[in-house]
Design a protein around this motif. Sequence first.
Motif, PDB file in Angstrom:
ATOM      1  N   SER A  27       0.849  -1.204   0.000  1.00  0.00           N
ATOM      2  CA  SER A  27       0.000   0.000   0.000  1.00  0.00           C
ATOM      3  C   SER A  27       0.884   1.252   0.000  1.00  0.00           C
ATOM      4  O   SER A  27       1.020   1.929   1.004  1.00  0.00           O
ATOM      5  CB  SER A  27      -0.922  -0.015   1.217  1.00  0.00           C
ATOM      6  OG  SER A  27      -1.734  -1.178   1.227  1.00  0.00           O
ATOM      7  N   ILE A  28       1.481   1.552  -1.121  1.00  0.00           N
ATOM      8  CA  ILE A  28       2.490   2.603  -1.180  1.00  0.00           C
ATOM      9  C   ILE A  28       1.964   3.935  -1.706  1.00  0.00           C
ATOM     10  O   ILE A  28       2.666   4.945  -1.612  1.00  0.00           O
ATOM     11  CB  ILE A  28       3.701   2.179  -2.042  1.00  0.00           C
ATOM     12  CG1 ILE A  28       3.247   1.923  -3.478  1.00  0.00           C
ATOM     13  CG2 ILE A  28       4.381   0.957  -1.443  1.00  0.00           C
ATOM     14  CD1 ILE A  28       4.407   1.623  -4.426  1.00  0.00           C
ATOM     15  N   MET A  34      10.533   9.524  -2.075  1.00  0.00           N
ATOM     16  CA  MET A  34      11.370   8.385  -1.727  1.00  0.00           C
ATOM     17  C   MET A  34      12.774   8.909  -1.483  1.00  0.00           C
ATOM     18  O   MET A  34      13.238   9.819  -2.184  1.00  0.00           O
ATOM     19  CB  MET A  34      11.339   7.327  -2.819  1.00  0.00           C
ATOM     20  CG  MET A  34       9.971   6.681  -2.965  1.00  0.00           C
ATOM     21  SD  MET A  34       9.954   5.245  -4.051  1.00  0.00           S
ATOM     22  CE  MET A  34      10.721   4.008  -2.990  1.00  0.00           C
ATOM     23  N   CYS A  35      13.429   8.333  -0.502  1.00  0.00           N
ATOM     24  CA  CYS A  35      14.681   8.909  -0.007  1.00  0.00           C
ATOM     25  C   CYS A  35      15.700   7.815   0.273  1.00  0.00           C
ATOM     26  O   CYS A  35      15.353   6.659   0.481  1.00  0.00           O
ATOM     27  CB  CYS A  35      14.439   9.662   1.305  1.00  0.00           C
ATOM     28  SG  CYS A  35      12.937  10.645   1.370  1.00  0.00           S
ATOM     29  N   VAL A  98       7.968   7.922   1.846  1.00  0.00           N
ATOM     30  CA  VAL A  98       7.031   8.804   2.532  1.00  0.00           C
ATOM     31  C   VAL A  98       5.720   8.752   1.765  1.00  0.00           C
ATOM     32  O   VAL A  98       5.667   9.134   0.591  1.00  0.00           O
ATOM     33  CB  VAL A  98       7.566  10.244   2.610  1.00  0.00           C
ATOM     34  CG1 VAL A  98       6.578  11.131   3.377  1.00  0.00           C
ATOM     35  CG2 VAL A  98       8.934  10.271   3.280  1.00  0.00           C
ATOM     36  N   ARG A  99       4.702   8.276   2.445  1.00  0.00           N
ATOM     37  CA  ARG A  99       3.408   8.076   1.797  1.00  0.00           C
ATOM     38  C   ARG A  99       2.410   9.107   2.295  1.00  0.00           C
ATOM     39  O   ARG A  99       2.393   9.468   3.471  1.00  0.00           O
ATOM     40  CB  ARG A  99       2.885   6.669   2.104  1.00  0.00           C
ATOM     41  CG  ARG A  99       1.581   6.309   1.406  1.00  0.00           C
ATOM     42  CD  ARG A  99       1.066   4.971   1.856  1.00  0.00           C
ATOM     43  NE  ARG A  99       0.593   5.011   3.234  1.00  0.00           N
ATOM     44  CZ  ARG A  99       0.142   3.938   3.893  1.00  0.00           C
ATOM     45  NH1 ARG A  99       0.133   2.752   3.301  1.00  0.00           N
ATOM     46  NH2 ARG A  99      -0.292   4.053   5.133  1.00  0.00           N
ATOM     47  N   GLY A 100       1.547   9.559   1.396  1.00  0.00           N
ATOM     48  CA  GLY A 100       0.479  10.474   1.770  1.00  0.00           C
ATOM     49  C   GLY A 100       0.681  11.846   1.196  1.00  0.00           C
ATOM     50  O   GLY A 100       1.444  12.050   0.251  1.00  0.00           O
ATOM     51  N   THR A 101      -0.051  12.801   1.764  1.00  0.00           N
ATOM     52  CA  THR A 101       0.067  14.203   1.362  1.00  0.00           C
ATOM     53  C   THR A 101       0.189  15.038   2.621  1.00  0.00           C
ATOM     54  O   THR A 101      -0.363  14.684   3.660  1.00  0.00           O
ATOM     55  CB  THR A 101      -1.152  14.666   0.544  1.00  0.00           C
ATOM     56  OG1 THR A 101      -2.347  14.405   1.290  1.00  0.00           O
ATOM     57  CG2 THR A 101      -1.228  13.915  -0.784  1.00  0.00           C
ATOM     58  N   TRP A 109      10.545   2.292   6.220  1.00  0.00           N
ATOM     59  CA  TRP A 109      11.976   2.081   6.017  1.00  0.00           C
ATOM     60  C   TRP A 109      12.266   0.675   5.504  1.00  0.00           C
ATOM     61  O   TRP A 109      11.582  -0.288   5.866  1.00  0.00           O
ATOM     62  CB  TRP A 109      12.731   2.255   7.338  1.00  0.00           C
ATOM     63  CG  TRP A 109      12.704   3.657   7.862  1.00  0.00           C
ATOM     64  CD1 TRP A 109      11.759   4.216   8.679  1.00  0.00           C
ATOM     65  CD2 TRP A 109      13.665   4.678   7.611  1.00  0.00           C
ATOM     66  NE1 TRP A 109      12.071   5.527   8.938  1.00  0.00           N
ATOM     67  CE2 TRP A 109      13.237   5.829   8.308  1.00  0.00           C
ATOM     68  CE3 TRP A 109      14.847   4.747   6.872  1.00  0.00           C
ATOM     69  CZ2 TRP A 109      13.959   7.038   8.278  1.00  0.00           C
ATOM     70  CZ3 TRP A 109      15.558   5.935   6.855  1.00  0.00           C
ATOM     71  CH2 TRP A 109      15.115   7.061   7.542  1.00  0.00           C
ATOM     72  N   GLY A 110      13.304   0.581   4.682  1.00  0.00           N
ATOM     73  CA  GLY A 110      13.823  -0.708   4.295  1.00  0.00           C
ATOM     74  C   GLY A 110      14.777  -1.252   5.342  1.00  0.00           C
ATOM     75  O   GLY A 110      15.043  -0.597   6.360  1.00  0.00           O
TER      76      GLY A 110
END
Length: 119
Positions: A27-28, A34-35, A98-101, A109-110
């Motif tokens: 659910s991305i 993305m960082c 970072v998901r959303g607004t 995190w991975g």
Amino acid sequence: QVQLVESGGGLVQPGGSLRLSCAASGSIFPIYAMCWYRQAPGKQRESVAAITSAGSTNYVDSVKGRFTISRDNAKNTVYLQMNSLKPEDTAVYYCKLVRGTLPGTSAYWGQGTQVTVSS
């Protein structure tokens, strides 16, 4: 649920190159950014590079001109091309999604991938 799988780390000599990959799944969406972060032994985790959904990028000063962040939207994958590597680049590199607004975003995190620059 969000899964981030990093790959591409390893041992490289000073002056060499590596390309890190981070594949996102689950659910991305919507993706805000993305960082890539890194953490060297005994040091705090620091932001290395980021790319927003609009394609804007930014870098920490120490990697400007050497590292390039990019993404493949079709594969939901972000890359970090690292050139002219230095021993001080040695660290565990982490991908962050970072998901959303704004202002309501969530960060994921991975597991990290080790990069070692040594002769």
